[in-house]
Design an enzyme around this catalytic site. Structure first.
Site, PDB file in Angstrom:
ATOM      1  N   THR A 239      -7.041   6.839  10.151  1.00  0.00           N
ATOM      2  CA  THR A 239      -6.903   5.637   9.115  1.00  0.00           C
ATOM      3  C   THR A 239      -8.280   4.760   9.405  1.00  0.00           C
ATOM      4  OG1 THR A 239      -5.578   3.753   8.743  1.00  0.00           O
ATOM      5  CG2 THR A 239      -5.816   4.155  11.118  1.00  0.00           C
ATOM      6  N   THR A 240      -8.487   3.721   8.272  1.00  0.00           N
ATOM      7  CA  THR A 240      -9.492   3.060   8.648  1.00  0.00           C
ATOM      8  C   THR A 240      -9.977   2.382   9.998  1.00  0.00           C
ATOM      9  OG1 THR A 240      -9.079   2.608   6.144  1.00  0.00           O
ATOM     10  CG2 THR A 240     -10.944   1.260   7.364  1.00  0.00           C
TER      11      THR A 240
ATOM     12  N   HIS B 269      -5.873   3.641  -1.466  1.00  0.00           N
ATOM     13  CA  HIS B 269      -6.896   4.185  -1.025  1.00  0.00           C
ATOM     14  C   HIS B 269      -7.275   5.432  -1.739  1.00  0.00           C
ATOM     15  CE1 HIS B 269      -9.613   4.334   2.788  1.00  0.00           C
ATOM     16  NE2 HIS B 269     -10.323   4.938   1.402  1.00  0.00           N
TER      17      HIS B 269
ATOM     18  N   GLU C 138     -11.035  -9.342   3.207  1.00  0.00           N
ATOM     19  CA  GLU C 138      -9.881  -8.726   3.915  1.00  0.00           C
ATOM     20  C   GLU C 138      -9.847  -8.426   5.419  1.00  0.00           C
ATOM     21  OE1 GLU C 138      -7.328  -5.829   1.914  1.00  0.00           O
ATOM     22  OE2 GLU C 138      -6.152  -5.441   3.633  1.00  0.00           O
TER      23      GLU C 138
ATOM     24  N   ASN D  24       0.904  -1.275  -0.004  1.00  0.00           N
ATOM     25  CA  ASN D  24       0.020   0.048  -0.009  1.00  0.00           C
ATOM     26  C   ASN D  24       0.834   1.122  -0.066  1.00  0.00           C
ATOM     27  OD1 ASN D  24      -1.494   2.198   1.226  1.00  0.00           O
ATOM     28  ND2 ASN D  24      -3.019   0.909   1.708  1.00  0.00           N
TER      29      ASN D  24
ATOM     30  N   HIS E  87      -3.681  -4.493   7.735  1.00  0.00           N
ATOM     31  CA  HIS E  87      -3.708  -3.074   8.654  1.00  0.00           C
ATOM     32  C   HIS E  87      -2.902  -3.303   9.647  1.00  0.00           C
ATOM     33  CE1 HIS E  87      -5.198   0.456  10.333  1.00  0.00           C
ATOM     34  NE2 HIS E  87      -5.895   0.832   9.120  1.00  0.00           N
ATOM     35  N   GLY E  88      -1.934  -2.454   9.809  1.00  0.00           N
ATOM     36  CA  GLY E  88      -1.291  -2.382  11.283  1.00  0.00           C
ATOM     37  C   GLY E  88       0.166  -3.151  11.223  1.00  0.00           C
TER      38      GLY E  88
ATOM     39  N   ASP F 203      -0.095   4.530   0.133  1.00  0.00           N
ATOM     40  CA  ASP F 203      -0.840   5.808   0.396  1.00  0.00           C
ATOM     41  C   ASP F 203       0.030   6.764   1.048  1.00  0.00           C
ATOM     42  OD1 ASP F 203      -3.154   4.698  -0.373  1.00  0.00           O
ATOM     43  OD2 ASP F 203      -3.942   4.079   1.700  1.00  0.00           O
ATOM     44  N   HIS F 204       0.876   6.339   1.833  1.00  0.00           N
ATOM     45  CA  HIS F 204       1.750   7.189   2.540  1.00  0.00           C
ATOM     46  C   HIS F 204       3.021   7.864   1.961  1.00  0.00           C
ATOM     47  CE1 HIS F 204      -1.421   6.915   5.503  1.00  0.00           C
ATOM     48  NE2 HIS F 204      -1.129   5.582   5.757  1.00  0.00           N
TER      49      HIS F 204
ATOM     50  N   ARG G 293      -9.507   8.353  -1.146  1.00  0.00           N
ATOM     51  CA  ARG G 293     -10.388   8.910  -0.041  1.00  0.00           C
ATOM     52  C   ARG G 293     -11.286   9.947  -0.576  1.00  0.00           C
ATOM     53  NH1 ARG G 293     -10.365   8.055   5.525  1.00  0.00           N
ATOM     54  NH2 ARG G 293      -9.137   6.406   6.147  1.00  0.00           N
TER      55      ARG G 293
ATOM     56  N   GLY H  24       1.132  -1.486   4.372  1.00  0.00           N
ATOM     57  CA  GLY H  24       1.594   0.048   3.875  1.00  0.00           C
ATOM     58  C   GLY H  24       2.161   0.870   5.094  1.00  0.00           C
ATOM     59  N   HIS H  25       1.655   1.482   5.695  1.00  0.00           N
ATOM     60  CA  HIS H  25       2.318   2.329   6.872  1.00  0.00           C
ATOM     61  C   HIS H  25       3.694   1.904   7.217  1.00  0.00           C
ATOM     62  CE1 HIS H  25       2.585   4.568  10.497  1.00  0.00           C
ATOM     63  NE2 HIS H  25       2.232   5.687   9.753  1.00  0.00           N
TER      64      HIS H  25
ATOM     65  N   ARG I  43       4.023  18.878   1.058  1.00  0.00           N
ATOM     66  CA  ARG I  43       4.370  20.065   0.474  1.00  0.00           C
ATOM     67  C   ARG I  43       3.697  20.595  -0.818  1.00  0.00           C
ATOM     68  NH1 ARG I  43       9.709  21.565   2.340  1.00  0.00           N
ATOM     69  NH2 ARG I  43       9.633  21.520   4.408  1.00  0.00           N
TER      70      ARG I  43
ATOM     71  N   ARG J 202      -7.003  12.906   0.610  1.00  0.00           N
ATOM     72  CA  ARG J 202      -5.872  13.470   1.591  1.00  0.00           C
ATOM     73  C   ARG J 202      -4.336  13.005   1.269  1.00  0.00           C
ATOM     74  NH1 ARG J 202      -7.414  10.358   7.106  1.00  0.00           N
ATOM     75  NH2 ARG J 202      -9.384  11.403   6.817  1.00  0.00           N
ATOM     76  N   HIS J 203      -4.509  11.504   0.373  1.00  0.00           N
ATOM     77  CA  HIS J 203      -3.177  11.193  -0.035  1.00  0.00           C
ATOM     78  C   HIS J 203      -3.133  10.827  -1.481  1.00  0.00           C
ATOM     79  CE1 HIS J 203      -5.109   7.532   1.445  1.00  0.00           C
ATOM     80  NE2 HIS J 203      -4.799   7.816   2.539  1.00  0.00           N
TER      81      HIS J 203
ATOM     82  N   GLU K 251      -8.663   0.432  -2.993  1.00  0.00           N
ATOM     83  CA  GLU K 251      -9.571   0.679  -1.964  1.00  0.00           C
ATOM     84  C   GLU K 251     -10.482   2.036  -1.821  1.00  0.00           C
ATOM     85  OE1 GLU K 251      -7.128   0.929   1.684  1.00  0.00           O
ATOM     86  OE2 GLU K 251      -6.274  -0.865   1.454  1.00  0.00           O
TER      87      GLU K 251
HETATM   88  N1  PXP Z   1      -5.855  -3.039   4.162  1.00  0.00           N
HETATM   89  C1  PXP Z   1      -6.809  -1.966   4.046  1.00  0.00           C
HETATM   90  C2  PXP Z   1      -8.141  -2.413   3.750  1.00  0.00           C
HETATM   91  C3  PXP Z   1      -6.685  -0.599   4.474  1.00  0.00           C
HETATM   92  O1  PXP Z   1      -7.614   0.231   4.500  1.00  0.00           O
HETATM   93  C4  PXP Z   1      -5.353  -0.382   4.877  1.00  0.00           C
HETATM   94  C5  PXP Z   1      -4.972   1.038   5.479  1.00  0.00           C
HETATM   95  O2  PXP Z   1      -5.114   1.809   4.103  1.00  0.00           O
HETATM   96  C6  PXP Z   1      -4.260  -1.576   4.639  1.00  0.00           C
HETATM   97  C7  PXP Z   1      -4.790  -2.756   4.479  1.00  0.00           C
HETATM   98  C8  PXP Z   1      -2.795  -1.170   5.177  1.00  0.00           C
HETATM   99  O3  PXP Z   1      -2.704  -0.778   6.386  1.00  0.00           O
HETATM  100  P1  PXP Z   1      -1.470  -0.279   6.862  1.00  0.00           P
HETATM  101  O4  PXP Z   1      -1.108   0.898   6.237  1.00  0.00           O
HETATM  102  O5  PXP Z   1      -1.660  -0.115   8.212  1.00  0.00           O
HETATM  103  O6  PXP Z   1      -0.517  -1.325   6.675  1.00  0.00           O
END
Ligand code: PXP
Length: 252
Positions: free
Chosen positions: A103-104, A46, A154, A10, A194-195, A12-13, A48, A216-217, A21, A52-53, A73
């Site tokens: 976050t979600t 994702h 998921e 992922n 997630h996480g 996104d970040h 949104r 992702g994060h 910036r 935002r990203h 997403e």
């Molecule tokens: N899966 C889904 C459905 C999510 O919404 C996210 C966060 O955007 C992730 C996975 C990835 O989570 P993380 O960025 O915490 O790894």
């Protein structure tokens, strides 16, 4: 035999940092290309409602210029549906979305939204898009997923990652294991995310019904210290180590 575990990265970040910036650097597309060469099986982004990203242009370029499948997403809104039908990503993961969340925060309430989700999912499926629903590890939500016609889930691993290491985390892991078994027995493809971090990914990778992890994060954060290529390769290695334990248990 336990199936190979896919890794969706992922990005996104990368866009979060770029947008801080307002310019073009760092470029999410470059991160996606790098993820491909580091061994990712797919890219996750994702889009949104508040942008935002990830931006609309990012989605367009990820589809046009990156060879890996894109898992988009998005919330189940008419705006997002028309974007998905315009670009036809390989997959769409439906997530709940609140404007003010960081976050979600939890899984989709498929039971409460079944009447809205069923036709929405049908329109995505008719376009050839593989639909997954991001849900908590709850048997009732899994059964509702089957009822609304989505072929994949998921499982939200956020609580498992956030709770204290020790008995609370083991209890969450058991819930995820039971949910994965239940979903697979009903014919659903099972993914999770997630996480997840180097420390938490192993036991999740060891669940044999899970075929894909989306991360992702942590990877983008770790990339600050060691580079994205190294972070992804280390994550893959941690996943494979966890997976090998699953194969070991099965063949023992
Ligand atoms: N899966 C889904 C459905 C999510 O919404 C996210 C966060 O955007 C992730 C996975 C990835 O989570 P993380 O960025 O915490 O790894």
């Amino acid at each position: 035999m336990t199936e190979k575990l896919r890794l969706g990265v992922n990005i996104d970040h990368v866009a979060t940092i770029r947008n801080a910036r307002g310019g073009r650097h760092p470029e999410p597309l470059r991160a996606a290309a790098l993820a491909a060469s580091a061994g990712a099986d797919g890219i996750v982004a994702h889009l949104r409602e508040d942008r935002r990203h990830i931006s609309d242009r990012d989605i367009e370029r990820l589809i046009d210029e990156i060879d890996l499948p894109l898992n988009l997403e998005m919330a189940a809104t008419e705006e997002m549906l028309s974007i998905a039908l315009r670009h036809v990503p390989e997959g769409v993961c439906l997530v709940p979305e609140k404007r003010r969340e960081l976050t979600t925060e939890g899984g989709l309430d498929v039971i409460a939204q079944a009447d809205q989700l069923k036709p929405f999912i049908a329109r995505l499926k008719n376009a050839g898009i593989l639909v997954s629903l991001f849900i908590d590890p709850s048997p009732a939500q899994i059964e509702a997923t089957v009822a609304v016609g989505a072929p994949a889930i998921e499982i939200h691993t956020g609580t498992y990652c956030d709770v204290e290491d020790g008995p609370p985390r083991v209890a969450e892991l058991r819930r995820i294991e039971a949910a994965a078994r239940h979903a697979a027995s009903l014919g659903l493809e099972v993914r999770a995310g997630h996480g997840l971090s180097f420390d938490t990914v192993g036991p999740i990778a060891a669940i044999p019904e899970i075929v894909e992890l989306n991360i992702g994060h942590f990877l983008i954060g770790e990339a600050v210290f060691s580079g994205l290529d190294s972070a992804i390769r280390r994550m893959r290695a941690a996943m494979e180590k966890g997976r090998a334990q699953a194969s070991g248990v099965r063949s023992a």
